[in-house]
Design a protein around this motif. Structure first.
Motif, PDB file in Angstrom:
ATOM      1  N   PHE A  14      -8.514  83.692  19.052  1.00  0.00           N
ATOM      2  CA  PHE A  14      -9.060  82.392  19.626  1.00  0.00           C
ATOM      3  C   PHE A  14     -10.595  81.912  19.519  1.00  0.00           C
ATOM      4  O   PHE A  14     -11.156  81.092  18.994  1.00  0.00           O
ATOM      5  N   ASP A  15     -11.480  83.330  19.686  1.00  0.00           N
ATOM      6  CA  ASP A  15     -12.951  82.840  19.411  1.00  0.00           C
ATOM      7  C   ASP A  15     -13.286  82.627  17.853  1.00  0.00           C
ATOM      8  O   ASP A  15     -13.981  81.803  17.618  1.00  0.00           O
ATOM      9  N   ALA A  16     -12.652  83.296  17.097  1.00  0.00           N
ATOM     10  CA  ALA A  16     -12.817  83.136  15.644  1.00  0.00           C
ATOM     11  C   ALA A  16     -12.337  82.034  15.113  1.00  0.00           C
ATOM     12  O   ALA A  16     -13.094  81.197  14.630  1.00  0.00           O
ATOM     13  N   ALA A  17     -11.274  81.430  15.574  1.00  0.00           N
ATOM     14  CA  ALA A  17     -10.471  80.269  15.315  1.00  0.00           C
ATOM     15  C   ALA A  17     -11.401  78.809  15.723  1.00  0.00           C
ATOM     16  O   ALA A  17     -11.654  77.969  15.280  1.00  0.00           O
ATOM     17  N   ALA A  18     -11.986  79.132  16.787  1.00  0.00           N
ATOM     18  CA  ALA A  18     -12.824  78.146  17.689  1.00  0.00           C
ATOM     19  C   ALA A  18     -13.930  77.741  16.776  1.00  0.00           C
ATOM     20  O   ALA A  18     -14.559  76.742  16.640  1.00  0.00           O
ATOM     21  N   ARG A  19     -14.688  79.012  16.318  1.00  0.00           N
ATOM     22  CA  ARG A  19     -15.982  78.938  15.651  1.00  0.00           C
ATOM     23  C   ARG A  19     -15.762  78.438  14.206  1.00  0.00           C
ATOM     24  O   ARG A  19     -16.433  77.614  13.679  1.00  0.00           O
ATOM     25  N   HIS A  20     -14.571  78.737  13.475  1.00  0.00           N
ATOM     26  CA  HIS A  20     -14.647  78.230  12.132  1.00  0.00           C
ATOM     27  C   HIS A  20     -13.642  77.028  12.407  1.00  0.00           C
ATOM     28  O   HIS A  20     -13.434  76.325  11.171  1.00  0.00           O
ATOM     29  N   ARG A  25      -9.542  80.983   8.212  1.00  0.00           N
ATOM     30  CA  ARG A  25     -10.887  81.529   8.026  1.00  0.00           C
ATOM     31  C   ARG A  25     -10.984  82.636   9.361  1.00  0.00           C
ATOM     32  O   ARG A  25     -11.618  83.426   9.061  1.00  0.00           O
ATOM     33  N   ALA A  26     -10.307  82.236  10.338  1.00  0.00           N
ATOM     34  CA  ALA A  26     -10.247  83.253  11.437  1.00  0.00           C
ATOM     35  C   ALA A  26      -9.596  84.604  10.951  1.00  0.00           C
ATOM     36  O   ALA A  26      -9.948  85.596  11.208  1.00  0.00           O
ATOM     37  N   GLY A  27      -8.507  84.290  10.297  1.00  0.00           N
ATOM     38  CA  GLY A  27      -7.680  85.325   9.863  1.00  0.00           C
ATOM     39  C   GLY A  27      -8.562  86.583   8.943  1.00  0.00           C
ATOM     40  O   GLY A  27      -8.620  87.595   8.831  1.00  0.00           O
ATOM     41  N   GLN A  28      -9.247  85.708   8.021  1.00  0.00           N
ATOM     42  CA  GLN A  28     -10.206  86.373   6.895  1.00  0.00           C
ATOM     43  C   GLN A  28     -11.121  87.209   7.685  1.00  0.00           C
ATOM     44  O   GLN A  28     -11.532  88.346   7.343  1.00  0.00           O
ATOM     45  N   GLU A  29     -12.005  86.689   8.714  1.00  0.00           N
ATOM     46  CA  GLU A  29     -12.890  87.435   9.535  1.00  0.00           C
ATOM     47  C   GLU A  29     -12.152  88.531  10.141  1.00  0.00           C
ATOM     48  O   GLU A  29     -12.925  89.932  10.232  1.00  0.00           O
ATOM     49  N   LEU A  30     -11.070  88.554  10.690  1.00  0.00           N
ATOM     50  CA  LEU A  30     -10.313  89.492  11.408  1.00  0.00           C
ATOM     51  C   LEU A  30      -9.356  90.468  10.706  1.00  0.00           C
ATOM     52  O   LEU A  30      -8.803  91.272  11.309  1.00  0.00           O
ATOM     53  N   ALA A  31      -9.410  90.077   9.537  1.00  0.00           N
ATOM     54  CA  ALA A  31      -8.534  90.826   8.587  1.00  0.00           C
ATOM     55  C   ALA A  31      -6.862  90.869   9.033  1.00  0.00           C
ATOM     56  O   ALA A  31      -6.085  91.463   8.999  1.00  0.00           O
ATOM     57  N   LEU A  32      -6.470  89.351   9.240  1.00  0.00           N
ATOM     58  CA  LEU A  32      -5.294  89.110   9.916  1.00  0.00           C
ATOM     59  C   LEU A  32      -4.630  87.856   8.969  1.00  0.00           C
ATOM     60  O   LEU A  32      -5.483  87.473   8.300  1.00  0.00           O
ATOM     61  N   THR A  33      -3.429  87.848   8.837  1.00  0.00           N
ATOM     62  CA  THR A  33      -2.896  86.578   8.247  1.00  0.00           C
ATOM     63  C   THR A  33      -3.021  85.537   8.940  1.00  0.00           C
ATOM     64  O   THR A  33      -3.233  85.470  10.273  1.00  0.00           O
ATOM     65  N   GLN A  34      -2.894  84.401   8.519  1.00  0.00           N
ATOM     66  CA  GLN A  34      -3.000  82.892   9.047  1.00  0.00           C
ATOM     67  C   GLN A  34      -1.853  82.861  10.264  1.00  0.00           C
ATOM     68  O   GLN A  34      -2.267  82.482  11.269  1.00  0.00           O
ATOM     69  N   GLY A  35      -0.810  83.453   9.713  1.00  0.00           N
ATOM     70  CA  GLY A  35       0.362  83.273  10.768  1.00  0.00           C
ATOM     71  C   GLY A  35       0.425  84.090  11.830  1.00  0.00           C
ATOM     72  O   GLY A  35       0.499  83.690  13.055  1.00  0.00           O
TER      73      GLY A  35
END
Length: 220
Positions: A14-20, A25-35
């Motif tokens: 949530f924090d990464a998605a809120a910033r981006h 892009r949140a998934g890219q930062e956290l090394a996760l898929t968008q899904g």
């Protein structure tokens, strides 16, 4: 009693998605898929019973509730990260020092001197966070703060005691074109100009005019 706290993974997503404002892009930062990010946030919204994001043509945007929650969560995650770094630092029989400092002072004076400190005391970890306003130490985790100010300003900062580190010389400056060939400008001429104001020094111009009452430095 069990604490009412969502999973850390969901909060990080949530924090990464809120910033981006983007699951991708949140998934890219956290090394996760968008899904994976989407599923974590859906689970978080279900846990809270609150909609945190709304769909837009360009991705996602925070709802009003999401904006409020994002501000709170960002602060908590930063504090948790700092606490973790402090514990890791203590493994080496050293310690950590949390400092608040004005950004310019930190980058131009403090940080260049940290390598010397590291050579003398490699066991100490220094954490620096920028602050442009005084704060209550009771509400923060800082050990000390580095600020410029007058003795009167120190007296108005409750719960603190100050140690004088150094003097500074403050003077107004302007472009050569503004001088128009003059060696300097009088205080009266400066008063007629649009002066730039620093948020960290709200009284600087008043103090300068009171102290000088005449010509800028450089005038005979």
């Amino acid at each position: 009693m069990r604490r009412k706290i969502p999973s850390t993974q969901a909060l990080l997503c949530f924090d990464a998605a809120a910033r981006h404002e983007s699951y991708t892009r949140a998934g890219q930062e956290l090394a996760l898929t968008q899904g994976a990010v989407s599923r974590q946030i859906t689970a978080l919204e279900s846990y809270l019973g609150v909609t945190l994001f709304r769909r837009t043509r360009h991705g996602v945007a925070l709802t009003d509730s999401g904006q409020d929650y994002a501000r709170q969560i960002a602060r908590r995650l930063e504090g948790l990260e700092l606490d973790t770094l402090n514990v890791m630092a203590r493994q080496h029989a050293g310690g950590s020092l949390a400092l608040a400092a004005v950004a310019t002072f930190a980058t131009r004076w403090l940080i260049p001197r940290l390598p010397d400190l590291a050579r003398l005391h490699p066991e100490i970890v220094v954490n620096i966070e920028t602050r442009t306003r005084p704060f209550l130490f009771a509400d923060e985790t800082f050990d000390a703060a580095l600020y410029a100010g007058t003795s009167e300003q120190v007296l108005n900062w409750p719960g603190t005691s100050a140690i004088h580190l150094m003097d500074e010389e403050v003077l107004p400056v302007c472009s050569a074109s503004l001088l128009g060939g003059k060696p300097a400008l009088s205080a009266e001429e400066v008063a007629e100009l649009r002066c730039l104001q620093q948020s960290t020094r709200p009284d600087s111009w008043r103090q300068w005019f009171e102290a000088e009452g005449g010509w800028m430095r450089g005038n005979p």
